[in-house]
Design a protein around this motif. Structure first.
Motif, PDB file in Angstrom:
ATOM      1  N   ARG A 295       0.845  -1.188   0.000  1.00  0.00           N
ATOM      2  CA  ARG A 295       0.000   0.000   0.000  1.00  0.00           C
ATOM      3  C   ARG A 295       0.884   1.243   0.000  1.00  0.00           C
ATOM      4  N   ALA A 296       0.362   2.332  -0.481  1.00  0.00           N
ATOM      5  CA  ALA A 296       1.127   3.582  -0.515  1.00  0.00           C
ATOM      6  C   ALA A 296       1.621   3.938   0.880  1.00  0.00           C
ATOM      7  N   GLU A 297       2.879   4.351   0.980  1.00  0.00           N
ATOM      8  CA  GLU A 297       3.496   4.655   2.260  1.00  0.00           C
ATOM      9  C   GLU A 297       3.941   6.111   2.300  1.00  0.00           C
ATOM     10  N   ALA A 298       4.427   6.541   3.463  1.00  0.00           N
ATOM     11  CA  ALA A 298       4.977   7.896   3.612  1.00  0.00           C
ATOM     12  C   ALA A 298       6.220   8.026   2.735  1.00  0.00           C
ATOM     13  N   PRO A 299       6.587   9.233   2.335  1.00  0.00           N
ATOM     14  CA  PRO A 299       7.774   9.417   1.495  1.00  0.00           C
ATOM     15  C   PRO A 299       9.002   8.731   2.081  1.00  0.00           C
ATOM     16  N   ALA A 300       9.676   7.962   1.234  1.00  0.00           N
ATOM     17  CA  ALA A 300      10.821   7.189   1.703  1.00  0.00           C
ATOM     18  C   ALA A 300      12.087   8.033   1.695  1.00  0.00           C
TER      19      ALA A 300
ATOM     20  N   ARG B  77       4.324  -3.636  -9.640  1.00  0.00           N
ATOM     21  CA  ARG B  77       3.353  -2.838  -8.882  1.00  0.00           C
ATOM     22  C   ARG B  77       3.847  -2.604  -7.455  1.00  0.00           C
ATOM     23  N   ASN B  78       4.360  -3.649  -6.825  1.00  0.00           N
ATOM     24  CA  ASN B  78       4.874  -3.504  -5.459  1.00  0.00           C
ATOM     25  C   ASN B  78       6.007  -2.482  -5.396  1.00  0.00           C
ATOM     26  N   LEU B  79       6.971  -2.625  -6.299  1.00  0.00           N
ATOM     27  CA  LEU B  79       8.123  -1.718  -6.286  1.00  0.00           C
ATOM     28  C   LEU B  79       7.702  -0.288  -6.596  1.00  0.00           C
ATOM     29  N   SER B  80       6.739  -0.137  -7.487  1.00  0.00           N
ATOM     30  CA  SER B  80       6.248   1.205  -7.802  1.00  0.00           C
ATOM     31  C   SER B  80       5.659   1.865  -6.562  1.00  0.00           C
ATOM     32  N   GLN B  81       4.869   1.118  -5.801  1.00  0.00           N
ATOM     33  CA  GLN B  81       4.274   1.659  -4.573  1.00  0.00           C
ATOM     34  C   GLN B  81       5.343   2.006  -3.548  1.00  0.00           C
ATOM     35  N   LEU B  82       6.396   1.193  -3.468  1.00  0.00           N
ATOM     36  CA  LEU B  82       7.431   1.401  -2.467  1.00  0.00           C
ATOM     37  C   LEU B  82       8.385   2.537  -2.828  1.00  0.00           C
ATOM     38  N   LEU B  83       8.572   2.801  -4.121  1.00  0.00           N
ATOM     39  CA  LEU B  83       9.635   3.708  -4.551  1.00  0.00           C
ATOM     40  C   LEU B  83       9.158   5.027  -5.129  1.00  0.00           C
TER      41      LEU B  83
ATOM     42  N   GLN C 266       7.194  -9.189   0.495  1.00  0.00           N
ATOM     43  CA  GLN C 266       8.405  -9.145   1.319  1.00  0.00           C
ATOM     44  C   GLN C 266       9.651  -8.998   0.450  1.00  0.00           C
ATOM     45  N   LEU C 267       9.708  -9.753  -0.649  1.00  0.00           N
ATOM     46  CA  LEU C 267      10.861  -9.653  -1.545  1.00  0.00           C
ATOM     47  C   LEU C 267      10.946  -8.244  -2.138  1.00  0.00           C
ATOM     48  N   SER C 268       9.803  -7.660  -2.460  1.00  0.00           N
ATOM     49  CA  SER C 268       9.782  -6.295  -2.997  1.00  0.00           C
ATOM     50  C   SER C 268      10.361  -5.309  -1.987  1.00  0.00           C
ATOM     51  N   HIS C 269      10.033  -5.469  -0.709  1.00  0.00           N
ATOM     52  CA  HIS C 269      10.576  -4.608   0.334  1.00  0.00           C
ATOM     53  C   HIS C 269      12.101  -4.721   0.398  1.00  0.00           C
ATOM     54  N   VAL C 270      12.610  -5.950   0.318  1.00  0.00           N
ATOM     55  CA  VAL C 270      14.059  -6.167   0.399  1.00  0.00           C
ATOM     56  C   VAL C 270      14.768  -5.473  -0.768  1.00  0.00           C
ATOM     57  N   ILE C 271      14.232  -5.654  -1.983  1.00  0.00           N
ATOM     58  CA  ILE C 271      14.858  -5.054  -3.168  1.00  0.00           C
ATOM     59  C   ILE C 271      14.725  -3.535  -3.135  1.00  0.00           C
ATOM     60  N   ALA C 272      13.551  -3.043  -2.735  1.00  0.00           N
ATOM     61  CA  ALA C 272      13.361  -1.582  -2.658  1.00  0.00           C
ATOM     62  C   ALA C 272      14.314  -0.959  -1.656  1.00  0.00           C
TER      63      ALA C 272
ATOM     64  N   SER D  30      10.650   5.682 -10.744  1.00  0.00           N
ATOM     65  CA  SER D  30       9.546   5.162 -11.547  1.00  0.00           C
ATOM     66  C   SER D  30       9.902   3.766 -12.032  1.00  0.00           C
ATOM     67  N   VAL D  31       8.931   2.871 -11.982  1.00  0.00           N
ATOM     68  CA  VAL D  31       9.133   1.493 -12.426  1.00  0.00           C
ATOM     69  C   VAL D  31       8.465   1.350 -13.785  1.00  0.00           C
TER      70      VAL D  31
END
Length: 204
Positions: free
Chosen positions: A39-44, A101-107, A189-195, A113-114
């Motif tokens: 889900r969309a998160e606060a600015p990283a 999609r996951n990486l786009s939401q995280l980054l 979870q894998l998306s979080h690790v890569i992001a 941009s993904v």
């Protein structure tokens, strides 16, 4: 007596036809897809210059998983191919779409941009992912093992490692809805690790 025999002669063919019809009805085939779970998160916060385009240039599955049937393990060595529980599309493409999609939401909040694999734009960071296992094991745990790398446009390795991720046990060996949901969570979870490796390359 003769009348009873005549009635039986009339009923038996009808009952036989009904039984044959019942036997010929196949179980309903069910189709599943993996879904993004981020889900969309606060600015990283990032240690990397923002604004880079990111693309998954390679995503590879082992041959035994690259099929329509959902694969689980009935023992440590024996694979079970579901007969009536199948993927709703190509599993490699589905995984790639979910990871994008996951990486786009995280980054995206950090300015990245993904882009899709068929985009006219060239990525400035390439992600290569090789999945070596991704199925439910006999203990009920869904396991995802992957080797991944992040490269610059020239192919220079920036960072990468292997990730071994596990779900909570899925009780039913035939509960494919729960199994697929656990698989989606592991891709998250894998998306979080890569992001995190993209956002903080020095730490990675």
């Amino acid at each position: 007596m003769m009348r009873a025999i005549a009635v039986l002669k009339f009923l038996v063919p009808g009952l036989t036809a009904l039984l044959c019809a019942a036997c010929s009805v196949s179980p309903v085939t069910r189709y599943y897809v993996l879904n993004p779970v981020i889900r969309a998160e606060a600015p990283a916060q990032t240690d990397h210059a923002p604004g880079k385009r990111i693309g998954i240039s390679l995503l590879r599955l082992p041959q035994y998983l690259d099929r329509a049937s959902i694969v689980t393990r009935s023992t440590s060595n024996e694979l079970k191919l579901a007969e009536y529980d199948r993927w709703g599309g190509n599993p490699e493409k589905n995984i790639r779409q979910v990871m994008n999609r996951n990486l786009s939401q995280l980054l995206e909040s950090a300015g990245f941009s993904v882009i899709a694999a068929d985009s006219d734009l060239s990525p400035e960071l390439n992600i290569e992912i090789e999945i070596t296992r991704f199925e439910r094991f006999p203990d009920g745990v869904v396991r995802l093992s992957a080797v991944w790398h992040i490269l610059d446009p020239s192919g220079k390795l920036l960072t990468g490692r292997s990730s071994d991720l596990s779900s909570q046990p899925v009780a039913g060996a035939s509960d494919y809805d729960a199994i697929v949901a656990a698989m989606s969570d592991l891709l998250g979870q894998l998306s979080h690790v890569i992001a995190d490796a993209i956002l903080h390359p020095d730490a990675a």
